[in-house]
Scaffold this motif. Structure first.
Motif, PDB file in Angstrom:
ATOM      1  N   ALA A 168      10.125 -52.685  15.083  1.00  0.00           N
ATOM      2  CA  ALA A 168       9.354 -53.869  14.709  1.00  0.00           C
ATOM      3  C   ALA A 168       9.063 -53.894  13.214  1.00  0.00           C
ATOM      4  CB  ALA A 168       8.048 -53.905  15.499  1.00  0.00           C
ATOM      5  N   MET A 169       8.680 -52.741  12.647  1.00  0.00           N
ATOM      6  CA  MET A 169       8.391 -52.683  11.220  1.00  0.00           C
ATOM      7  C   MET A 169       9.645 -52.952  10.398  1.00  0.00           C
ATOM      8  SD  MET A 169       5.215 -52.347  10.966  1.00  0.00           S
ATOM      9  CE  MET A 169       3.861 -51.966  12.085  1.00  0.00           C
ATOM     10  N   SER A 170      10.774 -52.457  10.884  1.00  0.00           N
ATOM     11  CA  SER A 170      12.038 -52.709  10.201  1.00  0.00           C
ATOM     12  C   SER A 170      12.375 -54.200  10.211  1.00  0.00           C
ATOM     13  CB  SER A 170      13.164 -51.910  10.851  1.00  0.00           C
ATOM     14  OG  SER A 170      14.404 -52.197  10.256  1.00  0.00           O
ATOM     15  N   SER A 171      12.137 -54.835  11.341  1.00  0.00           N
ATOM     16  CA  SER A 171      12.401 -56.276  11.448  1.00  0.00           C
ATOM     17  C   SER A 171      11.490 -57.074  10.528  1.00  0.00           C
ATOM     18  CB  SER A 171      12.208 -56.739  12.894  1.00  0.00           C
ATOM     19  OG  SER A 171      13.168 -56.141  13.746  1.00  0.00           O
ATOM     20  N   LEU A 172      10.224 -56.664  10.443  1.00  0.00           N
ATOM     21  CA  LEU A 172       9.288 -57.346   9.546  1.00  0.00           C
ATOM     22  C   LEU A 172       9.715 -57.191   8.086  1.00  0.00           C
ATOM     23  CD1 LEU A 172       5.823 -56.445  11.126  1.00  0.00           C
ATOM     24  CD2 LEU A 172       6.845 -58.723  10.948  1.00  0.00           C
ATOM     25  N   SER A 173      10.173 -55.976   7.734  1.00  0.00           N
ATOM     26  CA  SER A 173      10.628 -55.729   6.376  1.00  0.00           C
ATOM     27  C   SER A 173      11.829 -56.599   6.037  1.00  0.00           C
ATOM     28  CB  SER A 173      10.982 -54.251   6.197  1.00  0.00           C
ATOM     29  OG  SER A 173      11.461 -53.995   4.901  1.00  0.00           O
ATOM     30  N   THR A 174      12.739 -56.710   7.001  1.00  0.00           N
ATOM     31  CA  THR A 174      13.926 -57.550   6.801  1.00  0.00           C
ATOM     32  C   THR A 174      13.537 -59.013   6.653  1.00  0.00           C
ATOM     33  OG1 THR A 174      15.307 -56.012   8.050  1.00  0.00           O
ATOM     34  CG2 THR A 174      16.124 -58.274   7.807  1.00  0.00           C
ATOM     35  N   VAL A 202      -0.396 -46.317  12.114  1.00  0.00           N
ATOM     36  CA  VAL A 202       0.045 -45.465  13.225  1.00  0.00           C
ATOM     37  C   VAL A 202       1.531 -45.146  13.100  1.00  0.00           C
ATOM     38  CG1 VAL A 202       0.489 -45.461  15.708  1.00  0.00           C
ATOM     39  CG2 VAL A 202      -1.749 -46.169  14.841  1.00  0.00           C
ATOM     40  N   GLU A 203       2.335 -46.163  12.790  1.00  0.00           N
ATOM     41  CA  GLU A 203       3.782 -45.957  12.664  1.00  0.00           C
ATOM     42  C   GLU A 203       4.099 -44.990  11.532  1.00  0.00           C
ATOM     43  OE1 GLU A 203       7.739 -46.264  11.186  1.00  0.00           O
ATOM     44  OE2 GLU A 203       5.993 -47.037  10.094  1.00  0.00           O
ATOM     45  N   ALA A 204       3.422 -45.139  10.401  1.00  0.00           N
ATOM     46  CA  ALA A 204       3.677 -44.289   9.246  1.00  0.00           C
ATOM     47  C   ALA A 204       3.284 -42.840   9.525  1.00  0.00           C
ATOM     48  CB  ALA A 204       2.927 -44.819   8.023  1.00  0.00           C
ATOM     49  N   VAL A 205       2.149 -42.647  10.164  1.00  0.00           N
ATOM     50  CA  VAL A 205       1.698 -41.287  10.488  1.00  0.00           C
ATOM     51  C   VAL A 205       2.672 -40.623  11.455  1.00  0.00           C
ATOM     52  CG1 VAL A 205      -0.097 -39.922  11.614  1.00  0.00           C
ATOM     53  CG2 VAL A 205      -0.738 -41.768  10.039  1.00  0.00           C
ATOM     54  N   ALA A 206       3.112 -41.356  12.465  1.00  0.00           N
ATOM     55  CA  ALA A 206       4.030 -40.787  13.449  1.00  0.00           C
ATOM     56  C   ALA A 206       5.370 -40.443  12.807  1.00  0.00           C
ATOM     57  CB  ALA A 206       4.241 -41.773  14.601  1.00  0.00           C
ATOM     58  N   ARG A 207       5.845 -41.301  11.934  1.00  0.00           N
ATOM     59  CA  ARG A 207       7.155 -41.093  11.302  1.00  0.00           C
ATOM     60  C   ARG A 207       7.112 -39.972  10.279  1.00  0.00           C
ATOM     61  NH1 ARG A 207       8.388 -43.902   6.909  1.00  0.00           N
ATOM     62  NH2 ARG A 207       6.990 -45.592   7.560  1.00  0.00           N
ATOM     63  N   LEU A 208       6.027 -39.915   9.506  1.00  0.00           N
ATOM     64  CA  LEU A 208       5.940 -38.934   8.424  1.00  0.00           C
ATOM     65  C   LEU A 208       5.267 -37.641   8.850  1.00  0.00           C
ATOM     66  CD1 LEU A 208       4.901 -41.407   5.587  1.00  0.00           C
ATOM     67  CD2 LEU A 208       7.165 -40.434   5.980  1.00  0.00           C
ATOM     68  N   GLY A 209       4.549 -37.683   9.968  1.00  0.00           N
ATOM     69  CA  GLY A 209       3.916 -36.484  10.478  1.00  0.00           C
ATOM     70  C   GLY A 209       2.690 -36.044   9.724  1.00  0.00           C
ATOM     71  N   GLU A 268       2.416 -43.486   1.159  1.00  0.00           N
ATOM     72  CA  GLU A 268       3.411 -44.542   1.363  1.00  0.00           C
ATOM     73  C   GLU A 268       2.757 -45.916   1.408  1.00  0.00           C
ATOM     74  OE1 GLU A 268       5.788 -45.786   5.219  1.00  0.00           O
ATOM     75  OE2 GLU A 268       6.896 -44.206   4.164  1.00  0.00           O
ATOM     76  N   LEU A 269       1.599 -45.999   2.065  1.00  0.00           N
ATOM     77  CA  LEU A 269       0.932 -47.288   2.231  1.00  0.00           C
ATOM     78  C   LEU A 269       0.086 -47.681   1.025  1.00  0.00           C
ATOM     79  CD1 LEU A 269      -0.175 -46.857   5.959  1.00  0.00           C
ATOM     80  CD2 LEU A 269       1.738 -48.212   5.093  1.00  0.00           C
ATOM     81  N   GLY A 270      -0.139 -46.729   0.125  1.00  0.00           N
ATOM     82  CA  GLY A 270      -0.913 -47.022  -1.067  1.00  0.00           C
ATOM     83  C   GLY A 270      -2.397 -47.154  -0.813  1.00  0.00           C
ATOM     84  N   VAL A 271      -2.914 -46.390   0.149  1.00  0.00           N
ATOM     85  CA  VAL A 271      -4.341 -46.410   0.457  1.00  0.00           C
ATOM     86  C   VAL A 271      -4.846 -44.971   0.516  1.00  0.00           C
ATOM     87  CG1 VAL A 271      -4.189 -48.586   1.727  1.00  0.00           C
ATOM     88  CG2 VAL A 271      -3.885 -46.435   2.956  1.00  0.00           C
ATOM     89  N   THR A 272      -6.137 -44.813   0.792  1.00  0.00           N
ATOM     90  CA  THR A 272      -6.709 -43.478   0.847  1.00  0.00           C
ATOM     91  C   THR A 272      -6.452 -42.821   2.198  1.00  0.00           C
ATOM     92  OG1 THR A 272      -8.843 -44.219   1.698  1.00  0.00           O
ATOM     93  CG2 THR A 272      -8.533 -44.220  -0.707  1.00  0.00           C
ATOM     94  N   SER A 305      -2.433 -53.974  10.429  1.00  0.00           N
ATOM     95  CA  SER A 305      -2.638 -52.864   9.492  1.00  0.00           C
ATOM     96  C   SER A 305      -2.798 -51.540  10.234  1.00  0.00           C
ATOM     97  CB  SER A 305      -3.866 -53.127   8.623  1.00  0.00           C
ATOM     98  OG  SER A 305      -5.019 -53.348   9.434  1.00  0.00           O
ATOM     99  N   GLY A 306      -3.398 -51.594  11.409  1.00  0.00           N
ATOM    100  CA  GLY A 306      -3.545 -50.378  12.208  1.00  0.00           C
ATOM    101  C   GLY A 306      -2.213 -49.901  12.752  1.00  0.00           C
ATOM    102  N   LEU A 307      -1.394 -50.842  13.187  1.00  0.00           N
ATOM    103  CA  LEU A 307      -0.062 -50.482  13.692  1.00  0.00           C
ATOM    104  C   LEU A 307       0.795 -49.899  12.573  1.00  0.00           C
ATOM    105  CD1 LEU A 307       0.686 -53.533  16.020  1.00  0.00           C
ATOM    106  CD2 LEU A 307       0.016 -51.215  16.699  1.00  0.00           C
ATOM    107  N   ARG A 308       0.675 -50.439  11.378  1.00  0.00           N
ATOM    108  CA  ARG A 308       1.407 -49.894  10.237  1.00  0.00           C
ATOM    109  C   ARG A 308       0.991 -48.455   9.977  1.00  0.00           C
ATOM    110  NH1 ARG A 308       0.775 -52.707   4.876  1.00  0.00           N
ATOM    111  NH2 ARG A 308       2.469 -51.297   4.304  1.00  0.00           N
TER     112      ARG A 308
END
Length: 305
Positions: A77-83, A15-22, A30-34, A10-13
């Motif tokens: 990695a997140m893309s692979s998990l989604s797939t 971190v990845e989202a923050v880095a990608r979305l800025g 996007e993650l549906g949390v606060t 959950s932490g990696l998710r």
């Protein structure tokens, strides 16, 4: 793999989202949390890794060298998990995800999908309206409906229908059109994104594109059709876009000729995706429904493909 034991997914998710979305806010949406939850996950992950991933300057989060080195691997990695998760949904007999261009979805599919649902009540259809190319072998999309020249290497592609075009305009403007050359007296509605030109239709009558007058320009075929309905000019429409507007009398097709553009409607599926009864049923229905709905008038098929 041992490194993952001390880092929470959950932490990696986060971190990845923050880095990608800025932005922590956008990542939270996007993650549906606060926002607070994302911020805590980022801080916890930094502590677990023992490195700083973002520099905090005022309200901005700037990725550090550690984050920049880590980001492409995280995204992959997140893309692979989604797939991986998507593959569990493929092959189901009770659901279909269809990827289709927004104009086709809005002007044709939504008006006809009820017929498929009625004939196949056990299949739930989800429509993704997008112009983005989708790989049905690596996504949760079961079938794609696309307009193009084909073929599509590496994919299963069935040509459903040749695309044909014809001028349409409001009934009031149609009264001014007695012969094909009269179209040159009226404003022409332009769609710069079209993959064909007026030459396709004008060549039938040995007319030159230079007879055409300027008119309003819209970046979407649906808007162009709406402009024609509103009496703003003549639009060179394709059948699946204008079929309902013609049948309802919102626009008139002054001439029956509908030349082929060389493009076609294609039903696309993945080479490696499982074949299901639901896919087969949708393909059979779509092929017949397209042909039936177009209702090409007498003289429309005079042009050789």
């Amino acid at each position: 793999m041992k490194n993952l034991n001390r880092i929470h997914l959950s932490g990696l998710r986060a971190v990845e989202a923050v880095a990608r979305l800025g932005s922590i806010k956008l990542a939270a949406e996007e993650l549906g949390v606060t926002v607070g939850a994302v911020s805590q996950q980022v801080q916890k992950t930094e502590a677990q890794l023992g490195v700083q991933l973002f520099e905090r300057q005022n309200r901005l989060l700037l990725p550090t060298a550690h984050m920049l080195a880590m980001q492409p691997h995280l995204m992959s990695a997140m893309s692979s998990l989604s797939t991986a998760i998507a593959t569990t949904q493929r092959g189901r007999e009770d659901s279909l995800t269809i990827s289709v261009a927004p104009v086709f979805a809005g002007k044709w599919l939504v008006w006809h999908l009820k017929n498929f649902n009625k004939a196949n009540p056990g299949v739930r259809v989800r429509v993704e309206a997008t112009v983005d190319l989708v790989d049905p072998d690596t996504s949760d999309v079961d079938l794609c409906i696309r307009v193009g020249h084909g073929p599509y290497p590496g994919l299963n592609a069935e040509k459903l229908l040749n695309q044909r075009v014809f001028p349409v305009c409001s009934p009031a403007l149609a009264e001014q059109i007695k012969e094909p050359a009269d179209i040159g007296k009226l404003p022409i509605i332009h769609d710069p994104g079209q993959m064909f030109t007026w030459k396709t239709w004008l060549d039938l009558f040995d007319l030159d594109e230079r007879i055409l007058k300027d008119g309003p320009t819209f970046s979407d075929g649906s808007l162009c059709l709406d402009a024609a309905i509103a009496g703003q000019g003549v639009f060179l429409a394709w059948e699946t876009l204008a079929v309902y507007a013609v049948k309802s009398g919102q626009v008139v097709s002054p001439f029956p000729q509908r030349p082929a553009t060389g493009l076609g409607y294609w039903l696309i599926s993945g080479k490696n995706a499982p074949r299901t009864k639901a896919k087969q049923a949708f393909g059979d229905w779509l092929r017949d429904e397209l042909q039936t709905s177009i209702g090409r008038p007498k003289g429309a098929d005079e042009v050789v493909e």
